[in-house]
Design a protein around this motif. Structure first.
Motif, PDB file in Angstrom:
ATOM      1  N   ALA A 186       0.851  -1.186   0.000  1.00  0.00           N
ATOM      2  CA  ALA A 186       0.000   0.000   0.000  1.00  0.00           C
ATOM      3  C   ALA A 186       0.888   1.238   0.000  1.00  0.00           C
ATOM      4  N   THR A 187       0.340   2.315  -0.504  1.00  0.00           N
ATOM      5  CA  THR A 187       1.017   3.601  -0.443  1.00  0.00           C
ATOM      6  C   THR A 187       0.427   4.368   0.726  1.00  0.00           C
ATOM      7  N   LEU A 188       1.304   4.817   1.621  1.00  0.00           N
ATOM      8  CA  LEU A 188       0.904   5.626   2.762  1.00  0.00           C
ATOM      9  C   LEU A 188       1.298   7.059   2.428  1.00  0.00           C
ATOM     10  N   CYS A 189       0.305   7.906   2.194  1.00  0.00           N
ATOM     11  CA  CYS A 189       0.535   9.308   1.846  1.00  0.00           C
ATOM     12  C   CYS A 189       0.134  10.159   3.051  1.00  0.00           C
ATOM     13  N   ILE A 190       1.080  10.926   3.573  1.00  0.00           N
ATOM     14  CA  ILE A 190       0.823  11.745   4.753  1.00  0.00           C
ATOM     15  C   ILE A 190       1.050  13.207   4.394  1.00  0.00           C
ATOM     16  N   THR A 191       0.053  14.036   4.704  1.00  0.00           N
ATOM     17  CA  THR A 191       0.129  15.471   4.462  1.00  0.00           C
ATOM     18  C   THR A 191      -0.075  16.197   5.778  1.00  0.00           C
ATOM     19  N   ALA A 192       0.864  17.090   6.099  1.00  0.00           N
ATOM     20  CA  ALA A 192       0.744  17.927   7.296  1.00  0.00           C
ATOM     21  C   ALA A 192       0.456  19.351   6.841  1.00  0.00           C
ATOM     22  N   GLU A 193      -0.339  20.062   7.633  1.00  0.00           N
ATOM     23  CA  GLU A 193      -0.772  21.415   7.264  1.00  0.00           C
ATOM     24  C   GLU A 193      -0.448  22.405   8.368  1.00  0.00           C
ATOM     25  N   VAL A 194       0.067  23.567   7.945  1.00  0.00           N
ATOM     26  CA  VAL A 194       0.261  24.708   8.832  1.00  0.00           C
ATOM     27  C   VAL A 194      -0.643  25.811   8.308  1.00  0.00           C
ATOM     28  N   ARG A 195      -1.369  26.451   9.204  1.00  0.00           N
ATOM     29  CA  ARG A 195      -2.232  27.566   8.800  1.00  0.00           C
ATOM     30  C   ARG A 195      -1.643  28.872   9.298  1.00  0.00           C
ATOM     31  N   ASN A 196      -1.608  29.843   8.419  1.00  0.00           N
ATOM     32  CA  ASN A 196      -1.098  31.174   8.752  1.00  0.00           C
ATOM     33  C   ASN A 196      -2.023  32.229   8.167  1.00  0.00           C
ATOM     34  N   GLN A 197      -2.097  33.363   8.831  1.00  0.00           N
ATOM     35  CA  GLN A 197      -2.761  34.520   8.254  1.00  0.00           C
ATOM     36  C   GLN A 197      -1.679  35.349   7.578  1.00  0.00           C
ATOM     37  N   MET A 198      -1.806  35.552   6.276  1.00  0.00           N
ATOM     38  CA  MET A 198      -0.778  36.279   5.540  1.00  0.00           C
ATOM     39  C   MET A 198      -0.872  37.755   5.883  1.00  0.00           C
ATOM     40  N   GLY A 258       0.066  -8.152  16.479  1.00  0.00           N
ATOM     41  CA  GLY A 258      -0.029  -7.844  17.899  1.00  0.00           C
ATOM     42  C   GLY A 258       0.698  -6.555  18.225  1.00  0.00           C
ATOM     43  N   GLU A 259       1.237  -6.478  19.411  1.00  0.00           N
ATOM     44  CA  GLU A 259       1.894  -5.260  19.889  1.00  0.00           C
ATOM     45  C   GLU A 259       3.099  -4.846  19.038  1.00  0.00           C
ATOM     46  N   PRO A 260       3.949  -5.761  18.558  1.00  0.00           N
ATOM     47  CA  PRO A 260       5.084  -5.328  17.725  1.00  0.00           C
ATOM     48  C   PRO A 260       4.652  -4.574  16.454  1.00  0.00           C
ATOM     49  N   GLY A 261       3.574  -5.003  15.830  1.00  0.00           N
ATOM     50  CA  GLY A 261       3.079  -4.306  14.645  1.00  0.00           C
ATOM     51  C   GLY A 261       2.572  -2.919  14.964  1.00  0.00           C
ATOM     52  N   VAL A 262       1.886  -2.776  16.100  1.00  0.00           N
ATOM     53  CA  VAL A 262       1.365  -1.468  16.523  1.00  0.00           C
ATOM     54  C   VAL A 262       2.524  -0.523  16.837  1.00  0.00           C
ATOM     55  N   VAL A 263       3.525  -1.028  17.550  1.00  0.00           N
ATOM     56  CA  VAL A 263       4.699  -0.210  17.898  1.00  0.00           C
ATOM     57  C   VAL A 263       5.432   0.224  16.641  1.00  0.00           C
ATOM     58  N   LYS A 264       5.557  -0.687  15.687  1.00  0.00           N
ATOM     59  CA  LYS A 264       6.228  -0.379  14.425  1.00  0.00           C
ATOM     60  C   LYS A 264       5.472   0.707  13.649  1.00  0.00           C
ATOM     61  N   MET A 265       4.128   0.620  13.627  1.00  0.00           N
ATOM     62  CA  MET A 265       3.324   1.625  12.933  1.00  0.00           C
ATOM     63  C   MET A 265       3.438   2.983  13.625  1.00  0.00           C
ATOM     64  N   ARG A 266       3.389   3.000  14.957  1.00  0.00           N
ATOM     65  CA  ARG A 266       3.536   4.259  15.693  1.00  0.00           C
ATOM     66  C   ARG A 266       4.881   4.914  15.402  1.00  0.00           C
ATOM     67  N   ALA A 267       5.941   4.114  15.371  1.00  0.00           N
ATOM     68  CA  ALA A 267       7.274   4.645  15.103  1.00  0.00           C
ATOM     69  C   ALA A 267       7.356   5.221  13.685  1.00  0.00           C
ATOM     70  N   LEU A 268       6.761   4.544  12.714  1.00  0.00           N
ATOM     71  CA  LEU A 268       6.767   5.031  11.336  1.00  0.00           C
ATOM     72  C   LEU A 268       6.017   6.352  11.223  1.00  0.00           C
ATOM     73  N   LEU A 269       4.822   6.427  11.819  1.00  0.00           N
ATOM     74  CA  LEU A 269       4.041   7.660  11.766  1.00  0.00           C
ATOM     75  C   LEU A 269       4.762   8.806  12.464  1.00  0.00           C
ATOM     76  N   GLU A 270       5.355   8.522  13.613  1.00  0.00           N
ATOM     77  CA  GLU A 270       6.083   9.556  14.353  1.00  0.00           C
ATOM     78  C   GLU A 270       7.264  10.079  13.539  1.00  0.00           C
ATOM     79  N   GLU A 271       7.996   9.177  12.912  1.00  0.00           N
ATOM     80  CA  GLU A 271       9.145   9.575  12.085  1.00  0.00           C
ATOM     81  C   GLU A 271       8.707  10.469  10.931  1.00  0.00           C
ATOM     82  N   ILE A 272       7.651  10.078  10.238  1.00  0.00           N
ATOM     83  CA  ILE A 272       7.186  10.839   9.078  1.00  0.00           C
ATOM     84  C   ILE A 272       6.643  12.197   9.504  1.00  0.00           C
ATOM     85  N   ILE A 273       5.821  12.234  10.544  1.00  0.00           N
ATOM     86  CA  ILE A 273       5.230  13.503  10.983  1.00  0.00           C
ATOM     87  C   ILE A 273       6.302  14.453  11.506  1.00  0.00           C
ATOM     88  N   ASN A 274       7.310  13.938  12.190  1.00  0.00           N
ATOM     89  CA  ASN A 274       8.421  14.792  12.643  1.00  0.00           C
ATOM     90  C   ASN A 274       9.165  15.408  11.464  1.00  0.00           C
TER      91      ASN A 274
END
Length: 175
Positions: free
Chosen positions: A84-96, A148-164
């Motif tokens: 699967a392709t995991l596409c992550i988009t983060a948004e910052v809102r500013n008033q110009m 189980g738990e190893p898969g959840v931990v692995k997913m959390r680590a991946l999401l945290e890395e990408i969002i950072n």
């Protein structure tokens, strides 16, 4: 005979719904990190979940799209796996308010016209008062689902890395 047929159907249903299981684990991981889900859009093999970045000092929202490419059938799953392709988009809102912000926005947009990010690269985009950073990763669903738990931990680590990584790209645009 009926029992064997029921087991076969059950395995097919599990194989076909691994992406939905992974979306559930993504929602749980993001909620644990302080990003509650605010919108869901689901299609056959493509799910989008939108999260509000309540506790994040820089980000406003995070969108995650899981687009399943292979693994819905028994033969495809055995040959190619469940990709699967995991596409992550983060948004910052500013008033110009500053003209320099407008000039920086156009510089970034011009750079994006000639930039084709590779898988894993980050692309910036401006839309009105928002700046978006987007990246994509090709993942193997089976590495995260039904482990189980190893898969959840692995997913959390991946999401945290990408969002950072996305947050760091957007830091300079936060006002």
């Amino acid at each position: 005979m009926f029992n064997i047929l029921a087991q076969f159907n059950h395995k097919a249903e599990i194989r076909e719904s691994k992406d939905e299981i992974l979306v559930g684990e993504i929602v749980a991981a993001m909620a644990a990190a302080g990003y509650p889900s605010i919108a869901f859009r689901a299609h056959n093999d493509r799910q989008l979940v939108q999260f509000k970045a309540i506790q994040d000092p820089i980000l406003h929202k995070v969108n995650i799209i899981l687009d399943r490419k292979t693994g819905t059938g028994a033969l495809g799953s055995a040959v190619f796996g469940s990709k699967a392709t995991l596409c992550i988009t983060a948004e910052v809102r500013n008033q110009m308010t500053d003209p320099d912000d407008l000039v920086a926005m156009y510089k970034t947009d011009l750079a994006n016209l000639f930039k084709m990010p590779a898988l894993g690269g980050i692309k910036l985009n401006h839309e009105l008062n928002s700046v978006f950073a987007t990246t994509q990763r090709l993942i193997e669903i089976d590495h995260y689902v039904l482990k189980g738990e190893p898969g959840v931990v692995k997913m959390r680590a991946l999401l945290e890395e990408i969002i950072n990584a996305l947050r760091e790209k957007l830091r300079e645009y936060h006002r």
